[in-house]
Design an enzyme around this catalytic site. Structure first.
Site, PDB file in Angstrom:
ATOM      1  N   CYS A   1      54.482  32.301  48.968  1.00  0.00           N
ATOM      2  CA  CYS A   1      54.297  32.963  50.253  1.00  0.00           C
ATOM      3  C   CYS A   1      55.508  33.867  50.488  1.00  0.00           C
ATOM      4  O   CYS A   1      56.654  33.411  50.379  1.00  0.00           O
ATOM      5  CB  CYS A   1      54.179  31.907  51.344  1.00  0.00           C
ATOM      6  SG  CYS A   1      54.155  32.594  53.002  1.00  0.00           S
TER       7      CYS A   1
ATOM      8  N   ASN B   1      56.146  41.313  40.018  1.00  0.00           N
ATOM      9  CA  ASN B   1      55.024  41.918  39.298  1.00  0.00           C
ATOM     10  C   ASN B   1      53.819  42.020  40.223  1.00  0.00           C
ATOM     11  O   ASN B   1      53.368  41.018  40.772  1.00  0.00           O
ATOM     12  CB  ASN B   1      54.632  41.069  38.077  1.00  0.00           C
ATOM     13  CG  ASN B   1      53.633  41.792  37.186  1.00  0.00           C
ATOM     14  OD1 ASN B   1      54.008  42.683  36.419  1.00  0.00           O
ATOM     15  ND2 ASN B   1      52.362  41.440  37.296  1.00  0.00           N
ATOM     16  N   GLU B   2      53.353  43.244  40.417  1.00  0.00           N
ATOM     17  CA  GLU B   2      52.118  43.497  41.185  1.00  0.00           C
ATOM     18  C   GLU B   2      52.044  42.693  42.481  1.00  0.00           C
ATOM     19  O   GLU B   2      51.205  41.792  42.629  1.00  0.00           O
ATOM     20  CB  GLU B   2      50.879  43.247  40.330  1.00  0.00           C
ATOM     21  CG  GLU B   2      50.708  44.275  39.234  1.00  0.00           C
ATOM     22  CD  GLU B   2      49.325  44.245  38.580  1.00  0.00           C
ATOM     23  OE1 GLU B   2      48.635  43.222  38.688  1.00  0.00           O
ATOM     24  OE2 GLU B   2      48.946  45.247  37.965  1.00  0.00           O
TER      25      GLU B   2
ATOM     26  N   GLU C   1      51.671  49.864  33.207  1.00  0.00           N
ATOM     27  CA  GLU C   1      50.722  49.175  32.337  1.00  0.00           C
ATOM     28  C   GLU C   1      49.514  50.094  32.149  1.00  0.00           C
ATOM     29  O   GLU C   1      48.839  50.436  33.119  1.00  0.00           O
ATOM     30  CB  GLU C   1      50.262  47.851  32.961  1.00  0.00           C
ATOM     31  CG  GLU C   1      51.402  46.863  33.202  1.00  0.00           C
ATOM     32  CD  GLU C   1      50.922  45.549  33.812  1.00  0.00           C
ATOM     33  OE1 GLU C   1      49.709  45.297  33.870  1.00  0.00           O
ATOM     34  OE2 GLU C   1      51.796  44.774  34.252  1.00  0.00           O
TER      35      GLU C   1
ATOM     36  N   TRP D   1      39.432  40.908  32.524  1.00  0.00           N
ATOM     37  CA  TRP D   1      39.241  40.435  33.898  1.00  0.00           C
ATOM     38  C   TRP D   1      38.116  41.096  34.679  1.00  0.00           C
ATOM     39  O   TRP D   1      37.831  40.694  35.801  1.00  0.00           O
ATOM     40  CB  TRP D   1      40.540  40.572  34.689  1.00  0.00           C
ATOM     41  CG  TRP D   1      41.241  41.902  34.529  1.00  0.00           C
ATOM     42  CD1 TRP D   1      42.287  42.157  33.684  1.00  0.00           C
ATOM     43  CD2 TRP D   1      40.961  43.133  35.196  1.00  0.00           C
ATOM     44  NE1 TRP D   1      42.673  43.478  33.790  1.00  0.00           N
ATOM     45  CE2 TRP D   1      41.886  44.095  34.713  1.00  0.00           C
ATOM     46  CE3 TRP D   1      40.020  43.531  36.161  1.00  0.00           C
ATOM     47  CZ2 TRP D   1      41.891  45.425  35.151  1.00  0.00           C
ATOM     48  CZ3 TRP D   1      40.027  44.860  36.592  1.00  0.00           C
ATOM     49  CH2 TRP D   1      40.961  45.783  36.093  1.00  0.00           C
TER      50      TRP D   1
ATOM     51  N   GLU E   1      44.948  35.304  29.134  1.00  0.00           N
ATOM     52  CA  GLU E   1      44.621  36.682  28.746  1.00  0.00           C
ATOM     53  C   GLU E   1      44.372  36.839  27.249  1.00  0.00           C
ATOM     54  O   GLU E   1      44.583  37.912  26.687  1.00  0.00           O
ATOM     55  CB  GLU E   1      45.714  37.625  29.255  1.00  0.00           C
ATOM     56  CG  GLU E   1      45.689  37.678  30.777  1.00  0.00           C
ATOM     57  CD  GLU E   1      46.742  38.572  31.405  1.00  0.00           C
ATOM     58  OE1 GLU E   1      47.663  39.011  30.701  1.00  0.00           O
ATOM     59  OE2 GLU E   1      46.634  38.809  32.630  1.00  0.00           O
TER      60      GLU E   1
ATOM     61  N   MET F   1      41.685  37.224  25.783  1.00  0.00           N
ATOM     62  CA  MET F   1      40.640  38.216  25.515  1.00  0.00           C
ATOM     63  C   MET F   1      41.080  39.636  25.912  1.00  0.00           C
ATOM     64  O   MET F   1      40.258  40.545  25.982  1.00  0.00           O
ATOM     65  CB  MET F   1      39.359  37.853  26.269  1.00  0.00           C
ATOM     66  CG  MET F   1      38.756  36.519  25.886  1.00  0.00           C
ATOM     67  SD  MET F   1      38.266  36.475  24.160  1.00  0.00           S
ATOM     68  CE  MET F   1      36.832  37.544  24.197  1.00  0.00           C
TER      69      MET F   1
HETATM   70  C1  GAL Z   1      47.975  43.307  35.431  1.00  0.00           C
HETATM   71  C2  GAL Z   1      49.185  42.395  35.363  1.00  0.00           C
HETATM   72  C3  GAL Z   1      49.522  41.990  33.939  1.00  0.00           C
HETATM   73  C4  GAL Z   1      48.274  41.588  33.222  1.00  0.00           C
HETATM   74  C5  GAL Z   1      47.293  42.726  33.245  1.00  0.00           C
HETATM   75  C6  GAL Z   1      46.018  42.449  32.494  1.00  0.00           C
HETATM   76  O1  GAL Z   1      47.345  43.189  36.654  1.00  0.00           O
HETATM   77  O2  GAL Z   1      50.320  43.021  35.919  1.00  0.00           O
HETATM   78  O3  GAL Z   1      50.441  40.920  33.955  1.00  0.00           O
HETATM   79  O4  GAL Z   1      47.729  40.454  33.825  1.00  0.00           O
HETATM   80  O5  GAL Z   1      46.942  42.987  34.582  1.00  0.00           O
HETATM   81  O6  GAL Z   1      45.154  43.550  32.572  1.00  0.00           O
END
Ligand code: GAL
Length: 648
Positions: free
Chosen positions: A107, A141-142, A313, A321, A361, A363
Site C-alpha cells: 500500500c 516498477n510500473e 520495455e 498476459w 512469465e 510463456m
Molecule cells: C510489464 C512488467 C514486466 C513484465 C512485463 C511482461 O508490465 O513491468 O515486469 O511483467 O510486463 O510483459
C-alpha cells in the site's frame, strides 16, 4: 537512440553472465536494466545484505562496456518484510488484503513500508550510486500495475483524512464540497471519514474524486521519496520510472515532474488484445499492432517527460498476459523500435533478454529463447542497431503544431459518473488523437496547464473540470481550439456549475447545455452534416445558443458549433463526423495534411520523415518520387518502416 534490454542475472546460473553480456554488446545493446525484482537476493534476511552477486553482475556488464539502469526493488517486497509489517499490504475495494506470492502487494500509504523503501533505496544507491557503469535509475516498477494504485487499507484511510484536513481546513468545507447534506452524509470531524468503498450503493462522487486525487498524490510522494535519495547518492544520473499503457489511475504528469525522463512499457499486441478495440480491428492488426496505440503513448510520455522519454520495455515476441498472445509479424519488432525513435525516444529497451523457463512469465518471449538461441526479436533488435549506426544520432523532436490536452482527472471524473455504459474518457481521447494522426499530423500530448504558445491547433477531447486559466491560456495562444462533449460540466468539487455546462467556457463561447441524455447502442442520434448523414454515440447535449451550427441533430438542435476558431461538440462523434471536424479545424489552423492509406502513419524527427505500415500487406510509401530514402524505399513492407530526408 540507444538500445537496451531488461536482464535478471539473479534468475540465471552465473556461468552464463559473461557470455550474455558479450552477446548483448555484440547485438548493439548499450543499456541494461537490472535488479527491479531482486530484493529477496539483495537482502535475504532483515538487515543482512548480500552484495557479492550483484557486484559481480555489475562488473560483468561493465566489463562488456554496457551501461546500467539500476532499479530500486520496491515492487517486490520479500516475504520476511511482509511478515514483519503485515499491515503494509494493500486492501482491495472488497476490503480484502492483497496476498504475498506475486508482486506489487504493498500500500502506497504504509509509513512502515515507506521507511523500508527508503532504507533499501539508500542501501542500493549507496552501494552503486557512483559506480561509473551505473548511468541511470528506475524507481520501483510500473506504479499501479495489477490495479494497485488505489488501496482501501487502514493506512490509506488515515492518510486520506490528513490529506482532506489539509485540503479543506474545516469539516464544514468538506461537507459543502461533497454536497454531504444529500442522504445525511454529513461528518462532524475528519476522523469520521472512511475511504469510499463497501458502501451500499454508489459512494458520493465528490468523495470518490477526492480519493482518486489523494491516491494519485500518494504515488507521487512515494516516488519522490526514492528520487530524493537517489539524487543525493548518485549525482548526475538520470532518474526515470517505467509507466504503463492505457493507464490513468494517477496523474503521470505530476510524477514526471520529479523525473529526468519518462519511460513506458510498450506491448503493442498485448494492448490491442486487452482493450476496447472491436474484434475486426483486433484481427486486422493482429500481428502488427494498431496504428495509433504505440504512437499515442509515445506522444503522451514525451509530454510526461517534458521532452525526454524512452521505452523501457518493448515487446519482443508473444507476451503471456493478454487474452490471446499472437507472435509479431516478421519486421514488426524492428518497426516498433523505429516508431519509438521517430517519436523522439532516447532509449528502446526490450523486455527481456531471455525467456524464463520457470514461474509466472515462462510463456513470455525474450530476445533469446529459453535454450539461449537468438529469437526473431533478437535478430530484429540487431538490425535496428546496425541501422542506427549507419544513420547516426538524431536531434530531439521539435514541438508539433497540434496539441491534444490529456487530463487524468477527466478520466477519473467520467469513471465515477460515466452516465452511459462505455463512456470512457481515455477512449474518447484516443479516438480524437487517431483522427488527427490519420491526416498525417504530428501531435504533442500535453497537460491541461500546459503553455500552448506555438500551437496552431489544440484539441481537448473533454475537460469536465475546466480551469478558467486553461481558457485564458488557450485564448492567449491564438490557436484554433476544439472541445469535446461534457467540457466544463463539473466544478472542481464535482458539482454541476451554477451557470450550467460548459461552465467557464461560456465566457468565450456563448452556449449553454440545458439538458443531456445518454443513449444505448442502436439509439445513436442522427446528425446532418452538409447533406451527409452521420451520427453521435452514447451522448447528446441539448444546447441553447445563438451560434450557427456546423452540424445539427436531425430532430433539432446543434451538434457542432463554432465561433472565431473555437469549436464545441455536443456529442461523442462517430468516425465520419470526427473526421469531418478534424479536416475542418486543421484547415482553419492552416496546417497541411497528407492523404494516407488507413493503415499508414507518419512522424517527423530531425529532418527525416518516417512512415510506418500497420497493414499485413505492403503499401506504397507516401513519399515524393525520387525521395532520398535512409530506410526502406517506395514500397512499405507489411509491418514495415521507411524514412526519407525532408527540409526541416
Ligand atoms: C510489464 C512488467 C514486466 C513484465 C512485463 C511482461 O508490465 O513491468 O515486469 O511483467 O510486463 O510483459
Amino acid at each position: 537512440m540507444k538500445l537496451g534490454v531488461c536482464y535478471y542475472p539473479e534468475q540465471w546460473p552465473e556461468d552464463l553472465w559473461a557470455d550474455d553480456a558479450r552477446r548483448m554488446a555484440e547485438l548493439g545493446i548499450t543499456w541494461v536494466r537490472i535488479a527491479e525484482f531482486a530484493w529477496s537476493r539483495i537482502e535475504p534476511e532483515p538487515g543482512r545484505f548480500d552484495w557479492a552477486w550483484l557486484d559481480r553482475a555489475v562488473e560483468t556488464l561493465a566489463a562488456a562496456g554496457l551501461k546500467i539502469i539500476m532499479c530500486t526493488p520496491t515492487a517486490t517486497p520479500p516475504k520476511w518484510l511482509v511478515d514483519k509489517h503485515p499491515d503494509m499490504l494493500a486492501v482491495d475495494a472488497e476490503g480484502r488484503p492483497r496476498g504475498f506470492g506475486s508482486r506489487r502487494h504493498y500500500c502506497f500509504s504504509s509509513q512502515a513500508y515507506r521507511a523500508e523503501c527508503a532504507r533499501i533505496t539508500e542501501a542500493v544507491a549507496g552501494r552503486y550510486g557512483r559506480h561509473p557503469a551505473v548511468g541511470a535509475w528506475q524507481t520501483d516498477n510500473e506504479f499501479g500495475c495489477h490495479d494497485t494504485t488505489i488501496s482501501y487499507s487502514p493506512n490509506a484511510a488515515r492518510a486520506f483524512r490528513i490529506w482532506l484536513a489539509q485540503r479543506y481546513q474545516s469539516v464544514d468545507a468538506l461537507n459543502r464540497a461533497w454536497g454531504a447534506v444529500f442522504w445525511s452524509q454529513e461528518y462532524r470531524d475528519f476522523d469520521e471519514v472512511q475511504p469510499p468503498n463497501l458502501t451500499v450503493t454508489e459512494a458520493n462522487p465528490s468523495h470518490r474524486l477526492d480519493y482518486n486525487r489523494f491516491a494519485s498524490n500518494e504515488v507521487a510522494s512515494f516516488n519522490r521519496l526514492q528520487v530524493d535519495i537517489i539524487r543525493r547518492l548518485s549525482p548526475g544520473r538520470d532518474v526515470t520510472h517505467n509507466f504503463m499503457g492505457f493507464y490513468t489511475e494517477f496523474d503521470h504528469f505530476a510524477v514526471g515532474r520529479d523525473l529526468d525522463l519518462a519511460t513506458w512499457d510498450s506491448y503493442p499486441l498485448g494492448f490491442l488484445e486487452q482493450f476496447w478495440f472491436p474484434d475486426d480491428e483486433k484481427l486486422r492488426y493482429l500481428r502488427q499492432g494498431h496504428p495509433d496505440i504505440s504512437a499515442f503513448h509515445h506522444d503522451l510520455y514525451r509530454g510526461v517527460g517534458r521532452g525526454r522519454w524512452g521505452v523501457m520495455e518493448q515487446q519482443p515476441g508473444p507476451v503471456n498476459w493478454a487474452r490471446y498472445n499472437p507472435a509479431p509479424l516478421p519486421g514488426a519488432v524492428r518497426s516498433w523500435t523505429w516508431e519509438a525513435f521517430a517519436h523522439g525516444a532516447e532509449l528502446v529497451s526490450y523486455f527481456r533478454w531471455r525467456q524464463a523457463p520457470f514461474a509466472q512469465e515462462q510463456m513470455h518471449a525474450g530476445l533469446n529463447r529459453p535454450d539461449n538461441v537468438l529469437d526473431q526479436g533478437g535478430h530484429e533488435a540487431a538490425a535496428v542497431a546496425r541501422e542506427v549506426e549507419a544513420l547516426g544520432q538524431l536531434a530531439a523532436c521539435a514541438q508539433a503544431r497540434v496539441a491534444l490536452i490529456f487530463s487524468y482527472e477527466a478520466d477519473w471524473q467520467f469513471g465515477i459518473q460515466p452516465h452511459a455504459r462505455g463512456f470512457r474518457w481515455l477512449q474518447l481521447a484516443f479516438e480524437f488523437y487517431s483522427a488527427l494522426r490519420q491526416l498525417g499530423l504530428d501531435v504533442d500530448i500535453v497537460p491541461p496547464d500546459a503553455d500552448f504558445t506555438g500551437y496552431a491547433l489544440v484539441v481537448a477531447p473533454s475537460l469536465p473540470i475546466l480551469d478558467p486559466a486553461t481558457v485564458a491560456a488557450l485564448t492567449a495562444s491564438g490557436a484554433v481550439v476544439l472541445f469535446g462533449p461534457r467540457t466544463g460540466s463539473r466544478t472542481r468539487d464535482g458539482h454541476i456549475p451554477p451557470n450550467l455546462p460548459p461552465g467557464p467556457l461560456q465566457a468565450r463561447m456563448p452556449l449553454r447545455v440545458a439538458r443531456v441524455e445518454s443513449l444505448r447502442p442502436g439509439a445513436e442520434p442522427a446528425i446532418a452534416l452538409d447533406g451527409q448523414n452521420v451520427s453521435g454515440r452514447l451522448w447528446r447535449e441539448i444546447v441553447e445558443t445563438d451560434l450557427a451550427a456546423l452540424a445539427t441533430f436531425v430532430d433539432g438542435g446543434p451538434a457542432w458549433m463554432a465561433q472565431s476558431g473555437w469549436h464545441y461538440l455536443a456529442t461523442w462523434p462517430d468516425a465520419d463526423l470526427l473526421g469531418a471536424v478534424m479536416r475542418r479545424i486543421v484547415m482553419e489552423a492552416g496546417l497541411p495534411t497528407t492523404a494516407l492509406h488507413a493503415d499508414v502513419r507518419l512522424r517527423r524527427r530531425d529532418g527525416l520523415q518516417f512512415a510506418f505500415n500497420f497493414a499485413a500487406e505492403p503499401r506504397p510509401t507516401p513519399a515524393p518520387l525520387g525521395a532520398a530514402y535512409v530506410l526502406g524505399g517506395p514500397e512499405l513492407a507489411a509491418a514495415g518502416v521507411a524514412a526519407w530526408r525532408v527540409g526541416s
